[in-house]
Write a protein that holds these residues in place. Sequence first.
Motif, PDB file in Angstrom:
ATOM      1  N   VAL A 289     -17.886  14.160 102.739  1.00 40.53           N
ATOM      2  CA  VAL A 289     -18.737  13.156 103.365  1.00 40.53           C
ATOM      3  C   VAL A 289     -17.845  12.030 103.882  1.00 40.53           C
ATOM      4  O   VAL A 289     -16.998  11.526 103.144  1.00 40.53           O
ATOM      5  N   PRO A 290     -18.007  11.627 105.144  1.00 41.56           N
ATOM      6  CA  PRO A 290     -17.198  10.518 105.657  1.00 41.56           C
ATOM      7  C   PRO A 290     -17.477   9.238 104.860  1.00 41.56           C
ATOM      8  O   PRO A 290     -18.623   8.860 104.657  1.00 41.56           O
ATOM      9  N   LEU A 291     -16.406   8.610 104.392  1.00 43.68           N
ATOM     10  CA  LEU A 291     -16.563   7.430 103.556  1.00 43.68           C
ATOM     11  C   LEU A 291     -15.487   6.417 103.921  1.00 43.68           C
ATOM     12  O   LEU A 291     -14.302   6.744 103.970  1.00 43.68           O
ATOM     13  N   VAL A 292     -15.916   5.205 104.191  1.00 45.87           N
ATOM     14  CA  VAL A 292     -14.995   4.102 104.449  1.00 45.87           C
ATOM     15  C   VAL A 292     -15.171   3.097 103.328  1.00 45.87           C
ATOM     16  O   VAL A 292     -16.292   2.706 102.996  1.00 45.87           O
ATOM     17  N   ARG A 293     -14.068   2.697 102.752  1.00 46.39           N
ATOM     18  CA  ARG A 293     -14.085   1.653 101.728  1.00 46.39           C
ATOM     19  C   ARG A 293     -13.632   0.364 102.399  1.00 46.39           C
ATOM     20  O   ARG A 293     -12.585   0.321 103.041  1.00 46.39           O
TER      21      ARG A 293
ATOM     22  N   ALA B 117     -11.532 -11.942 106.628  1.00 41.46           N
ATOM     23  CA  ALA B 117     -10.441 -10.981 106.736  1.00 41.46           C
ATOM     24  C   ALA B 117     -10.857  -9.771 105.913  1.00 41.46           C
ATOM     25  O   ALA B 117     -11.580  -9.913 104.923  1.00 41.46           O
ATOM     26  N   ALA B 118     -10.420  -8.596 106.323  1.00 39.99           N
ATOM     27  CA  ALA B 118     -10.862  -7.388 105.625  1.00 39.99           C
ATOM     28  C   ALA B 118      -9.822  -6.289 105.719  1.00 39.99           C
ATOM     29  O   ALA B 118      -9.046  -6.222 106.671  1.00 39.99           O
TER      30      ALA B 118
ATOM     31  N   GLU C 172     -13.955   8.368 116.030  1.00 40.29           N
ATOM     32  CA  GLU C 172     -15.119   7.632 116.528  1.00 40.29           C
ATOM     33  C   GLU C 172     -15.762   6.805 115.415  1.00 40.29           C
ATOM     34  O   GLU C 172     -16.181   5.668 115.633  1.00 40.29           O
ATOM     35  N   GLN C 173     -15.839   7.362 114.204  1.00 40.31           N
ATOM     36  CA  GLN C 173     -16.400   6.613 113.074  1.00 40.31           C
ATOM     37  C   GLN C 173     -15.507   5.420 112.710  1.00 40.31           C
ATOM     38  O   GLN C 173     -16.005   4.356 112.349  1.00 40.31           O
ATOM     39  N   ARG C 174     -14.207   5.587 112.824  1.00 44.67           N
ATOM     40  CA  ARG C 174     -13.286   4.455 112.609  1.00 44.67           C
ATOM     41  C   ARG C 174     -13.563   3.357 113.635  1.00 44.67           C
ATOM     42  O   ARG C 174     -13.616   2.181 113.287  1.00 44.67           O
TER      43      ARG C 174
ATOM     44  N   VAL D 217     -18.274  -2.934 113.633  1.00 47.07           N
ATOM     45  CA  VAL D 217     -19.089  -3.628 112.628  1.00 47.07           C
ATOM     46  C   VAL D 217     -18.260  -4.693 111.914  1.00 47.07           C
ATOM     47  O   VAL D 217     -18.677  -5.845 111.778  1.00 47.07           O
ATOM     48  N   VAL D 218     -17.074  -4.323 111.474  1.00 46.67           N
ATOM     49  CA  VAL D 218     -16.229  -5.246 110.712  1.00 46.67           C
ATOM     50  C   VAL D 218     -15.802  -6.434 111.571  1.00 46.67           C
ATOM     51  O   VAL D 218     -15.701  -7.557 111.073  1.00 46.67           O
ATOM     52  N   SER D 219     -15.600  -6.216 112.857  1.00 49.22           N
ATOM     53  CA  SER D 219     -15.182  -7.317 113.728  1.00 49.22           C
ATOM     54  C   SER D 219     -16.224  -8.423 113.814  1.00 49.22           C
ATOM     55  O   SER D 219     -15.925  -9.533 114.220  1.00 49.22           O
ATOM     56  N   ASN D 220     -17.439  -8.130 113.398  1.00 50.00           N
ATOM     57  CA  ASN D 220     -18.490  -9.142 113.384  1.00 50.00           C
ATOM     58  C   ASN D 220     -18.437 -10.039 112.150  1.00 50.00           C
ATOM     59  O   ASN D 220     -19.091 -11.088 112.125  1.00 50.00           O
ATOM     60  N   ILE D 221     -17.674  -9.638 111.146  1.00 46.46           N
ATOM     61  CA  ILE D 221     -17.548 -10.471 109.943  1.00 46.46           C
ATOM     62  C   ILE D 221     -16.112 -10.898 109.665  1.00 46.46           C
ATOM     63  O   ILE D 221     -15.883 -11.806 108.872  1.00 46.46           O
ATOM     64  N   ALA D 222     -15.163 -10.238 110.302  1.00 47.17           N
ATOM     65  CA  ALA D 222     -13.758 -10.503 110.007  1.00 47.17           C
ATOM     66  C   ALA D 222     -12.969 -10.716 111.299  1.00 47.17           C
ATOM     67  O   ALA D 222     -13.004  -9.867 112.182  1.00 47.17           O
TER      68      ALA D 222
END
Length: 174
Positions: free
Chosen positions: A12-16, A29-30, A41-43, A49-54
């Motif tokens: 299962v694709p999983l990003v931590r 920062a993240a 593509e998922q990266r 998404v992360v660029s909106n908080i970090a």
Amino acid sequence: DLARWIGIDSNVPLVRLMPNTPALVGEGAAGMYADAAVSAEQRKQTEYVVSNIAKEYTWVDSESGIDAVTAISGSGPAYFFLIIEAMEKAGVQMGLPADAAKRLAAQTALGAAKMVLTSDDDVPTLRKKVTSPNGTTHAAIEQMIASSVPEGITAGVQACQARCQSLSREFGKL
């Protein structure tokens, strides 16, 4: 690893993700780790998404790399709060109103961080540019070095990483 901790198939694709609390004010920062099942593509979607908080984020090559991210930026705001707290206390002891001392220390930290992020100079060069030989900043820096402040910060960051590793081992037993 996280997939085992939460009991899902390793295919299962999983990003931590390890963000930090300044994300609450748009200054986060993240660090991120993607398992082998995550596509390019998922990266890319994750980065969006992360660029909106970090404002700053990075991928690490191994899940254990998240421990280093936690030690630097995940827990890092508390380190800077401690420094600002100490500067505020010193300012009050020198006669500044508490609110003024806090605001001056915080803005100084913010300005210094912005210089680090926007300057072509490395951090030691920026510090040296502020530190006139035998001047006031020189006296402060020498005292901080004599008090092992840099070593204390390094030891604290390393203690954070060691605790991350310890927690990983504990969760790995679940």
